[in-house]
Design a protein around this motif. Structure first.
Motif, PDB file in Angstrom:
ATOM      1  N   GLY A 146       0.725  -1.472  -0.061  1.00 43.84           N
ATOM      2  CA  GLY A 146      -0.071   0.058   0.018  1.00 43.84           C
ATOM      3  C   GLY A 146       0.819   1.163   0.103  1.00 43.84           C
ATOM      4  O   GLY A 146       0.456   2.229  -0.835  1.00 43.84           O
ATOM      5  N   GLY A 147       1.971   1.252   0.971  1.00 40.23           N
ATOM      6  CA  GLY A 147       2.678   2.622   0.929  1.00 40.23           C
ATOM      7  C   GLY A 147       3.374   2.681  -0.494  1.00 40.23           C
ATOM      8  O   GLY A 147       3.569   3.834  -0.831  1.00 40.23           O
ATOM      9  N   TRP A 148       3.786   1.657  -1.274  1.00 37.32           N
ATOM     10  CA  TRP A 148       4.501   1.771  -2.480  1.00 37.32           C
ATOM     11  C   TRP A 148       3.500   2.152  -3.579  1.00 37.32           C
ATOM     12  O   TRP A 148       3.764   2.761  -4.399  1.00 37.32           O
ATOM     13  CB  TRP A 148       5.095   0.568  -2.797  1.00 37.32           C
ATOM     14  CG  TRP A 148       6.390   0.205  -2.037  1.00 37.32           C
ATOM     15  CD1 TRP A 148       6.607  -0.915  -1.179  1.00 37.32           C
ATOM     16  CD2 TRP A 148       7.672   0.897  -1.790  1.00 37.32           C
ATOM     17  NE1 TRP A 148       7.824  -0.802  -0.628  1.00 37.32           N
ATOM     18  CE2 TRP A 148       8.483   0.407  -0.949  1.00 37.32           C
ATOM     19  CE3 TRP A 148       8.064   2.206  -2.563  1.00 37.32           C
ATOM     20  CZ2 TRP A 148       9.829   0.770  -0.715  1.00 37.32           C
ATOM     21  CZ3 TRP A 148       9.341   2.579  -2.062  1.00 37.32           C
ATOM     22  CH2 TRP A 148       9.950   2.057  -1.282  1.00 37.32           C
ATOM     23  N   ILE A 149       2.392   1.699  -3.444  1.00 37.56           N
ATOM     24  CA  ILE A 149       1.161   2.286  -4.384  1.00 37.56           C
ATOM     25  C   ILE A 149       0.876   3.828  -4.269  1.00 37.56           C
ATOM     26  O   ILE A 149       1.208   4.436  -5.253  1.00 37.56           O
ATOM     27  CB  ILE A 149       0.040   1.372  -4.356  1.00 37.56           C
ATOM     28  CG1 ILE A 149       0.051  -0.064  -4.677  1.00 37.56           C
ATOM     29  CG2 ILE A 149      -1.133   1.954  -5.061  1.00 37.56           C
ATOM     30  CD1 ILE A 149      -0.981  -0.911  -3.995  1.00 37.56           C
ATOM     31  N   ILE A 150       1.063   4.116  -3.048  1.00 36.99           N
ATOM     32  CA  ILE A 150       0.936   5.551  -2.799  1.00 36.99           C
ATOM     33  C   ILE A 150       2.159   6.401  -3.367  1.00 36.99           C
ATOM     34  O   ILE A 150       2.062   7.452  -4.080  1.00 36.99           O
ATOM     35  CB  ILE A 150       0.517   5.947  -1.508  1.00 36.99           C
ATOM     36  CG1 ILE A 150      -0.769   5.369  -0.955  1.00 36.99           C
ATOM     37  CG2 ILE A 150       0.635   7.617  -1.019  1.00 36.99           C
ATOM     38  CD1 ILE A 150      -0.788   5.238   0.714  1.00 36.99           C
ATOM     39  N   ILE A 151       3.363   6.057  -3.284  1.00 40.52           N
ATOM     40  CA  ILE A 151       4.353   6.613  -3.597  1.00 40.52           C
ATOM     41  C   ILE A 151       4.707   6.558  -5.359  1.00 40.52           C
ATOM     42  O   ILE A 151       4.748   7.811  -5.771  1.00 40.52           O
ATOM     43  CB  ILE A 151       5.691   5.860  -2.962  1.00 40.52           C
ATOM     44  CG1 ILE A 151       5.880   5.951  -1.657  1.00 40.52           C
ATOM     45  CG2 ILE A 151       7.043   6.301  -3.946  1.00 40.52           C
ATOM     46  CD1 ILE A 151       7.116   5.350  -0.877  1.00 40.52           C
ATOM     47  N   LEU A 152       4.135   5.466  -5.747  1.00 38.34           N
ATOM     48  CA  LEU A 152       4.229   5.365  -7.287  1.00 38.34           C
ATOM     49  C   LEU A 152       2.928   6.292  -7.598  1.00 38.34           C
ATOM     50  O   LEU A 152       2.954   6.799  -8.813  1.00 38.34           O
ATOM     51  CB  LEU A 152       3.757   3.913  -7.741  1.00 38.34           C
ATOM     52  CG  LEU A 152       5.110   3.079  -7.420  1.00 38.34           C
ATOM     53  CD1 LEU A 152       4.721   1.822  -7.963  1.00 38.34           C
ATOM     54  CD2 LEU A 152       6.360   3.602  -8.258  1.00 38.34           C
ATOM     55  N   TYR A 153       1.968   6.447  -6.995  1.00 38.26           N
ATOM     56  CA  TYR A 153       0.953   7.517  -7.452  1.00 38.26           C
ATOM     57  C   TYR A 153       1.367   8.785  -7.391  1.00 38.26           C
ATOM     58  O   TYR A 153       1.053   9.344  -8.172  1.00 38.26           O
ATOM     59  CB  TYR A 153      -0.433   7.149  -6.664  1.00 38.26           C
ATOM     60  CG  TYR A 153      -1.292   8.069  -6.506  1.00 38.26           C
ATOM     61  CD1 TYR A 153      -2.527   7.849  -7.518  1.00 38.26           C
ATOM     62  CD2 TYR A 153      -1.529   9.436  -5.902  1.00 38.26           C
ATOM     63  CE1 TYR A 153      -3.426   8.903  -7.642  1.00 38.26           C
ATOM     64  CE2 TYR A 153      -2.459  10.516  -6.137  1.00 38.26           C
ATOM     65  CZ  TYR A 153      -3.441  10.179  -7.152  1.00 38.26           C
ATOM     66  OH  TYR A 153      -4.404  10.745  -7.222  1.00 38.26           O
ATOM     67  N   GLY A 154       2.048   9.024  -6.482  1.00 42.07           N
ATOM     68  CA  GLY A 154       3.035  10.540  -6.464  1.00 42.07           C
ATOM     69  C   GLY A 154       3.679  10.487  -7.742  1.00 42.07           C
ATOM     70  O   GLY A 154       3.548  11.677  -8.116  1.00 42.07           O
ATOM     71  N   ALA A 155       4.517   9.587  -7.932  1.00 40.51           N
ATOM     72  CA  ALA A 155       5.276   9.889  -9.033  1.00 40.51           C
ATOM     73  C   ALA A 155       4.625  10.014 -10.377  1.00 40.51           C
ATOM     74  O   ALA A 155       4.873  10.786 -11.158  1.00 40.51           O
ATOM     75  CB  ALA A 155       6.181   8.426  -9.346  1.00 40.51           C
ATOM     76  N   LEU A 156       3.410   9.338 -10.378  1.00 37.74           N
ATOM     77  CA  LEU A 156       2.372   9.494 -11.721  1.00 37.74           C
ATOM     78  C   LEU A 156       1.977  11.059 -11.746  1.00 37.74           C
ATOM     79  O   LEU A 156       1.786  11.596 -12.719  1.00 37.74           O
ATOM     80  CB  LEU A 156       1.369   8.711 -11.651  1.00 37.74           C
ATOM     81  CG  LEU A 156       1.674   7.219 -12.036  1.00 37.74           C
ATOM     82  CD1 LEU A 156       0.424   6.157 -11.722  1.00 37.74           C
ATOM     83  CD2 LEU A 156       2.181   7.145 -13.439  1.00 37.74           C
ATOM     84  N   ASN A 157       1.741  11.448 -10.485  1.00 35.58           N
ATOM     85  CA  ASN A 157       1.429  13.010 -10.555  1.00 35.58           C
ATOM     86  C   ASN A 157       2.322  14.019 -11.032  1.00 35.58           C
ATOM     87  O   ASN A 157       1.969  15.030 -11.522  1.00 35.58           O
ATOM     88  CB  ASN A 157       0.995  13.498  -9.210  1.00 35.58           C
ATOM     89  CG  ASN A 157      -0.303  12.921  -8.723  1.00 35.58           C
ATOM     90  OD1 ASN A 157      -1.218  12.704  -9.545  1.00 35.58           O
ATOM     91  ND2 ASN A 157      -0.544  12.757  -7.379  1.00 35.58           N
ATOM     92  N   ASN A 158       3.743  13.578 -11.066  1.00 36.03           N
ATOM     93  CA  ASN A 158       4.778  14.365 -11.638  1.00 36.03           C
ATOM     94  C   ASN A 158       4.973  14.240 -12.955  1.00 36.03           C
ATOM     95  O   ASN A 158       5.839  15.131 -13.454  1.00 36.03           O
ATOM     96  CB  ASN A 158       6.082  14.147 -10.828  1.00 36.03           C
ATOM     97  CG  ASN A 158       6.203  14.475  -9.491  1.00 36.03           C
ATOM     98  OD1 ASN A 158       5.439  15.656  -9.200  1.00 36.03           O
ATOM     99  ND2 ASN A 158       6.698  13.784  -8.405  1.00 36.03           N
ATOM    100  N   VAL A 159       4.003  13.442 -13.658  1.00 37.21           N
ATOM    101  CA  VAL A 159       4.160  13.333 -15.436  1.00 37.21           C
ATOM    102  C   VAL A 159       3.878  14.495 -15.868  1.00 37.21           C
ATOM    103  O   VAL A 159       2.481  14.933 -15.514  1.00 37.21           O
ATOM    104  CB  VAL A 159       3.685  12.110 -15.707  1.00 37.21           C
ATOM    105  CG1 VAL A 159       3.764  11.902 -17.145  1.00 37.21           C
ATOM    106  CG2 VAL A 159       4.294  10.697 -15.026  1.00 37.21           C
ATOM    107  N   PRO A 160       4.462  14.958 -16.428  1.00 39.08           N
ATOM    108  CA  PRO A 160       4.048  16.357 -17.177  1.00 39.08           C
ATOM    109  C   PRO A 160       2.622  16.482 -17.887  1.00 39.08           C
ATOM    110  O   PRO A 160       2.547  15.608 -18.869  1.00 39.08           O
ATOM    111  CB  PRO A 160       4.990  16.795 -18.058  1.00 39.08           C
ATOM    112  CG  PRO A 160       6.091  16.256 -17.557  1.00 39.08           C
ATOM    113  CD  PRO A 160       5.924  15.033 -17.123  1.00 39.08           C
TER     114      PRO A 160
END
Length: 270
Positions: A146-160
């Motif tokens: 779950g924690g990694w899913i949230i981190i990867l979700y944050g990474a996706l938010n940084n996609v221009p």
């Protein structure tokens, strides 16, 4: 100071112990003795198999679930799902294992129908050696994904957004966009996830120890390398042998982590 007291100094002391015995320098004798132990290589095989299954399952499902959550347009749905993913992470390792003890026992499990369909009629069969890599992967995924899913979700938010819009204009669907744009731009975060999960996976101890006690020895007490190091230190009173196992584990884990770091471009500048 805390890093020195609880990180660097214990590591240096472990190195010292691994090359000495009763205070006398013995070279690689401790390593040779550990490597010739009949319990060592089965433990290596157990941990290696678990790590392979764990990293593959974590990478595939964490990335997939992060992409699915990121694709939810309703803000309340995205927030609710992320919170739901994170709840299992609030359970400590031993508590999580205790929960899975009930789930894996067909006589009391709420998913006993699934267990019976898989041919698992007893708890002993559920925790047989052949099933343990999958069992430990399920426990680890439940507690930590779950924690990694949230981190990867944050990474996706940084996609221009301009890149995403360009993909839509070019006619790329969700699958092509994820494969050719989002996942490549998440490469560093995926590498970071794999390095940290590898480090945690090599430290396998609580899960097999609790299952060993619950199964009355079906899971051997020397299943993992950490368990074997524990037996050396506290059952055989051989702290030098225990330190040698720890150093071997550290060297291998550091080498694999370096591979993930450089292959994943973790320290490359965009």
């Amino acid at each position: 100071m805390l890093l020195l007291a609880f990180g660097i100094f214990p590591a240096l002391y472990a190195v010292f112990l691994s090359f000495t015995r009763n205070g006398a320098f013995v070279g690689f004798e401790n390593f040779q003795r550990v490597l010739s132990d009949y319990r060592f290589w089965p433990a290596v095989q157990h941990v290696s198999l678990y790590i392979v299954v764990w990293l593959v399952v974590l990478t595939l499902f964490a990335v997939l679930l992060a992409l699915l959550v990121h694709g939810l347009h309703a803000r309340w749905a995205s927030t609710g799902v992320r919170f739901f993913y994170y709840i299992p992470g609030a359970l400590a390792g031993a508590s999580s294992v205790m929960l899975w003890l009930f789930l894996l026992d067909p006589t009391v499990s709420p998913v006993s129908g699934v267990l019976h369909a898989l041919g698992i009629e007893t708890f002993v069969k559920a925790v047989s050696l052949d099933n343990l890599p999958v069992v430990f992967t399920l426990i680890a995924f439940w507690a930590g994904a779950g924690g990694w899913i949230i981190i990867l979700y944050g990474a996706l938010n940084n996609v221009p957004q301009e890149v995403m819009e360009a993909a839509r204009i070019d006619g790329a669907g969700p699958v092509k966009t994820a494969w050719h744009i989002q996942i490549p731009l998440m490469r560093k975060w995926i590498s970071y996830m794999m390095v940290m999960s590898l480090a945690a996976g090599t430290q396998l101890f609580v899960e097999p120890r609790v299952l060993s006690q619950a199964s009355k020895g079906v899971v051997p007490p020397d299943y993992s390398l950490n368990q074997l190091a524990y037996l050396y230190a506290f059952k055989q009173n051989d702290f030098s042998g225990s330190a040698a196992i720890s150093i071997l584990l550290l060297v291998v884990a550091a080498g694999l982590s370096a591979l993930f770091v450089f292959r994943g471009g973790l320290f490359e500048r965009d």
